[in-house]
Motif scaffolding. Structure first.
Motif, PDB file in Angstrom:
ATOM      1  N   VAL A   4       0.845  -1.205   0.000  1.00 58.63           N
ATOM      2  CA  VAL A   4       0.000   0.000   0.000  1.00 58.63           C
ATOM      3  C   VAL A   4       0.884   1.260   0.000  1.00 58.63           C
ATOM      4  O   VAL A   4       1.907   1.318   0.683  1.00 58.63           O
ATOM      5  N   THR A   5       0.464   2.264  -0.773  1.00 57.39           N
ATOM      6  CA  THR A   5       1.198   3.538  -0.790  1.00 57.39           C
ATOM      7  C   THR A   5       0.459   4.558   0.084  1.00 57.39           C
ATOM      8  O   THR A   5      -0.722   4.385   0.409  1.00 57.39           O
ATOM      9  N   TRP A   6       1.157   5.641   0.394  1.00 49.78           N
ATOM     10  CA  TRP A   6       0.541   6.685   1.230  1.00 49.78           C
ATOM     11  C   TRP A   6      -0.677   7.294   0.570  1.00 49.78           C
ATOM     12  O   TRP A   6      -1.645   7.659   1.243  1.00 49.78           O
ATOM     13  N   ASP A   7      -0.621   7.434  -0.774  1.00 49.61           N
ATOM     14  CA  ASP A   7      -1.791   7.961  -1.501  1.00 49.61           C
ATOM     15  C   ASP A   7      -3.056   7.227  -1.080  1.00 49.61           C
ATOM     16  O   ASP A   7      -4.100   7.848  -0.845  1.00 49.61           O
ATOM     17  N   GLU A   8      -2.948   5.906  -1.024  1.00 52.49           N
ATOM     18  CA  GLU A   8      -4.126   5.085  -0.718  1.00 52.49           C
ATOM     19  C   GLU A   8      -4.614   5.335   0.705  1.00 52.49           C
ATOM     20  O   GLU A   8      -5.823   5.382   0.956  1.00 52.49           O
ATOM     21  N   VAL A   9      -3.678   5.504   1.632  1.00 52.90           N
ATOM     22  CA  VAL A   9      -4.075   5.784   3.024  1.00 52.90           C
ATOM     23  C   VAL A   9      -4.711   7.172   3.116  1.00 52.90           C
ATOM     24  O   VAL A   9      -5.737   7.364   3.784  1.00 52.90           O
ATOM     25  N   LEU A  10      -4.121   8.144   2.418  1.00 48.77           N
ATOM     26  CA  LEU A  10      -4.668   9.514   2.473  1.00 48.77           C
ATOM     27  C   LEU A  10      -6.085   9.544   1.914  1.00 48.77           C
ATOM     28  O   LEU A  10      -6.977  10.184   2.498  1.00 48.77           O
ATOM     29  N   GLN A  11      -6.295   8.849   0.792  1.00 52.53           N
ATOM     30  CA  GLN A  11      -7.635   8.852   0.182  1.00 52.53           C
ATOM     31  C   GLN A  11      -8.649   8.140   1.080  1.00 52.53           C
ATOM     32  O   GLN A  11      -9.793   8.571   1.206  1.00 52.53           O
ATOM     33  N   ALA A  12      -8.210   7.050   1.710  1.00 52.49           N
ATOM     34  CA  ALA A  12      -9.133   6.305   2.579  1.00 52.49           C
ATOM     35  C   ALA A  12      -9.486   7.119   3.820  1.00 52.49           C
ATOM     36  O   ALA A  12     -10.627   7.091   4.297  1.00 52.49           O
ATOM     37  N   GLY A  13      -8.518   7.878   4.357  1.00 55.07           N
ATOM     38  CA  GLY A  13      -8.760   8.625   5.593  1.00 55.07           C
ATOM     39  C   GLY A  13      -9.559   9.897   5.377  1.00 55.07           C
ATOM     40  O   GLY A  13     -10.279  10.348   6.274  1.00 55.07           O
ATOM     41  N   ALA A  14      -9.454  10.486   4.170  1.00 53.93           N
ATOM     42  CA  ALA A  14     -10.031  11.815   3.920  1.00 53.93           C
ATOM     43  C   ALA A  14     -11.521  11.929   4.266  1.00 53.93           C
ATOM     44  O   ALA A  14     -11.911  12.880   4.958  1.00 53.93           O
ATOM     45  N   PRO A  15     -12.370  10.981   3.838  1.00 54.44           N
ATOM     46  CA  PRO A  15     -13.800  11.161   4.151  1.00 54.44           C
ATOM     47  C   PRO A  15     -14.087  11.166   5.642  1.00 54.44           C
ATOM     48  O   PRO A  15     -15.124  11.664   6.078  1.00 54.44           O
ATOM     49  N   HIS A  16     -13.170  10.624   6.444  1.00 56.70           N
ATOM     50  CA  HIS A  16     -13.377  10.558   7.899  1.00 56.70           C
ATOM     51  C   HIS A  16     -12.594  11.653   8.632  1.00 56.70           C
ATOM     52  O   HIS A  16     -12.565  11.674   9.868  1.00 56.70           O
ATOM     53  N   GLY A  17     -11.910  12.500   7.876  1.00 57.95           N
ATOM     54  CA  GLY A  17     -11.086  13.526   8.521  1.00 57.95           C
ATOM     55  C   GLY A  17      -9.916  12.915   9.267  1.00 57.95           C
ATOM     56  O   GLY A  17      -9.481  13.440  10.284  1.00 57.95           O
ATOM     57  N   LEU A  18      -9.385  11.815   8.744  1.00 61.19           N
ATOM     58  CA  LEU A  18      -8.276  11.127   9.425  1.00 61.19           C
ATOM     59  C   LEU A  18      -7.026  11.137   8.546  1.00 61.19           C
ATOM     60  O   LEU A  18      -7.103  10.959   7.328  1.00 61.19           O
ATOM     61  N   ALA A  19      -5.882  11.309   9.195  1.00 60.42           N
ATOM     62  CA  ALA A  19      -4.638  11.503   8.462  1.00 60.42           C
ATOM     63  C   ALA A  19      -3.551  10.564   8.949  1.00 60.42           C
ATOM     64  O   ALA A  19      -3.373  10.374  10.149  1.00 60.42           O
ATOM     65  N   GLY A  20      -2.805   9.996   8.007  1.00 63.75           N
ATOM     66  CA  GLY A  20      -1.583   9.251   8.341  1.00 63.75           C
ATOM     67  C   GLY A  20      -0.396  10.150   8.052  1.00 63.75           C
ATOM     68  O   GLY A  20      -0.481  11.043   7.193  1.00 63.75           O
ATOM     69  N   LEU A  21       0.725   9.912   8.766  1.00 64.16           N
ATOM     70  CA  LEU A  21       1.869  10.821   8.639  1.00 64.16           C
ATOM     71  C   LEU A  21       2.703  10.478   7.411  1.00 64.16           C
ATOM     72  O   LEU A  21       3.814   9.944   7.510  1.00 64.16           O
ATOM     73  N   SER A  22       2.176  10.803   6.250  1.00 62.86           N
ATOM     74  CA  SER A  22       2.842  10.554   4.965  1.00 62.86           C
ATOM     75  C   SER A  22       4.098  11.405   4.818  1.00 62.86           C
ATOM     76  O   SER A  22       4.244  12.436   5.469  1.00 62.86           O
TER      77      SER A  22
END
Ligand SMILES: Cc1cc2nc3c(=O)[nH]c(=O)nc-3n(C[C@H](O)[C@H](O)[C@H](O)COP(=O)(O)OP(=O)(O)OC[C@H]3O[C@@H](n4cnc5c(N)ncnc54)[C@H](O)[C@@H]3O)c2cc1C
Length: 469
Positions: A123-141
């Protein structure tokens, strides 16, 4: 010399023996690609096109069990194993090894209520950022969200929010990892604490991670972007940035870069084919306060382009606007204990507007400190006390590559008075003994070596070789 021979000098294998072994491997693991096939070429394709890795074979893993099979096979037949996801951190350490490609391991589960994510190793950070966005959640990319989550995080993970929110490796809840003894293990603070310590910062030396669990942060938007100035203003901007950064609140993360972007489609016209200076800025919280903090820098000269504004967290990659497509490049990196005016003058003398033929595309200084220097849970991440990180990159294309190497070496030499001697493993892969000595202090190397020997008695995981030699 291949790592295979380096690791097993007493039992060299002939070419014919290796051929036979690979035929056995192809029968015993699900998807194996051998040199000459299109699939092999696609799987080893690096992001840095100047490196052409030559593993013996690629195991295209889809599940943790495939990784177990590859490691057990290598162990049985005294071969070394490496791993690659996106190829952003490729080195020649892959040569002569069985390469596990995790590109197909892409499952991701977001647990919005408890704010964490489980990501498989591809998994790349892009995928984590897109998954978190609708929930207002962020990973430290990191600055380039196309980078792999696991490769980045095992190397520490210094991103555009590093000063305010720390390193990605500080957010790890758990790893699933195949160690060199061929066992798949779940690793947390309580389960295999020695692996939990070493996988955060140890950069793959202790095993092949098949999945990672990370805490997410409640960040929907941030006030961030880049203020671009004309290269002629580099002296004023760099001096102002160096002074300003010293007393910057840790809520702000910043870097400055002298850029010589080519005049190519996709590069905005005001920034193409000329020297520019980019001040990157990220601030989480009240945008008005962020603007106040940035104001002295905005006033350092007349900006050419100013993109600093409220942006969705998922657009984080726009702050640095790192290149997305693979390219042949040469890189150099150093950690600095300070960046005083004398260091600024050296940078300007060697790569500033008075050096019109400077071949370096980017000369970047990132400020560290703040949450980077705070240890939440001991790990193999070293050099937390460094104040700045220098990173330079230029094209690895003949004949300019020789000039790139000379310019990069001259910069490191020019800044040696402030060089801590340490290096971040994500910016200078610890694939040789010398690089490992710079990536980790002696106590960290000793402990990594001990943990490696405990979980990988036969030295199957190639990334540990520079520590164990
Ligand atoms: C454009 C660009 C921007 C970057 N920005 C940042 C940044 O802001 N901050 C930062 O800290 N770094 C940054 N990096 C460096 C990057 O974090 C490292 O190169 C990282 O190793 C890339 O991981 P990957 O999986 O994408 O690359 P790969 O080449 O696939 O892997 C690189 C290495 O990561 C390790 N690794 C990968 N997968 C696994 C696994 N499953 N198990 C164990 N080890 C594994 C291995 O050591 C492997 O050799 C950047 C790199 C690039 C090219």
């Amino acid at each position: 010399m291949s790592l295979f021979h380096a690791l097993r000098p007493a039992r060299p294998a002939s070419g014919a023996q290796v051929e036979q072994l690979l035929a056995v491997l192809a029968r015993s693991t699900p998807t194996v690609h051998l040199p000459g096939s299109e699939e092999y070429a696609a799987a080893v394709a690096p992001w840095n096109l100047a490196v052409a890795p030559r593993p013996l074979a690629v195991v295209a893993a889809e599940r943790a069990e495939d990784v177990v099979a590859a490691v057990r096979f290598a162990r049985r037949h005294r071969l070394a194993v490496t791993v690659q996801a996106t190829g952003h951190g490729v080195t020649h350490a892959l040569d002569g090894t069985i390469l596990v490609s995790t590109r197909l391991m892409r499952s991701l589960q977001l647990h919005a209520d408890d704010r964490w994510v489980r990501a498989q190793a591809g998994v790349t950070w892009d995928e984590v950022l897109q998954a978190g966005a609708p929930h207002g959640l962020a990973g430290l990319s990191g600055s380039a969200p196309g980078v792999g989550v696991v490769g980045y995080t095992t190397g520490g993970g210094h991103g555009p929010l590093a000063r305010s929110h720390g390193l990605a490796s500080d957010t790890v809840r758990a790893f699933e990892v195949v160690t060199g003894d061929g066992q798949l293990r779940r690793v947390t603070k309580r389960e295999h604490p020695d692996l939990y310590w070493g996988l955060r910062g140890g950069k793959g030396a202790l095993g092949i991670v098949t999945a990672i669990e990370l805490d997410l942060l409640p960040i929907r938007d941030l006030y961030a972007g880049s203020v671009w100035f004309d290269g002629a203003d580099a002296p004023e901007v760099l001096r102002a940035w160096a002074r300003w950064s010293v007393s910057l609140p840790s809520g702000a993360t910043t870097s400055v870069a002298m850029m010589r972007l080519p005049d190519l489609p996709g590069v905005p016209p005001p920034l193409a084919g000329r020297l520019t200076v980019s001040v990157r800025f990220a601030w989480v919280g009240d945008p008005a306060r962020g603007a106040e903090v940035l104001a002295p820098l905005r006033a350092a000269a007349t900006p050419l382009v100013d993109t600093v504004a409220v942006m969705p967290y998922a657009a984080l990659g726009a702050i640095h606007a790192d290149p997305v497509d693979p390219m042949p490049s040469r890189e150099a990196h150093a950690l600095l204990r300070a960046f005083p005016e004398a260091a600024v003058e050296q940078l300007l003398r060697l790569a500033g507007p008075q050096v019109p033929d400077c071949p370096l595309v980017a000369v970047e200084v990132r400020q560290l400190g703040g949450a980077v220097s705070r240890v939440r849970e001991p790990s193999a991440v070293d050099h937390r006390d460094a104040a700045y990180s220098l990173f330079v990159v230029g094209p690895a294309v003949p004949p300019v590559v020789d000039a790139v190497d000379r310019a990069a070496a001259a910069l490191l030499q020019g800044l040696r008075s402030w060089d801590t001697g340490g290096r971040l493993p994500n910016f200078a892969p610890p694939s040789t003994r010398e690089a490992a000595e710079r990536a980790w202090s002696a106590p960290t190397r000793d402990r990594l070596r001990r943990v490696s020997r405990a979980y990988d008695p036969r030295g199957v995981i190639a990334a540990a070789a520079p520590l164990r030699r």
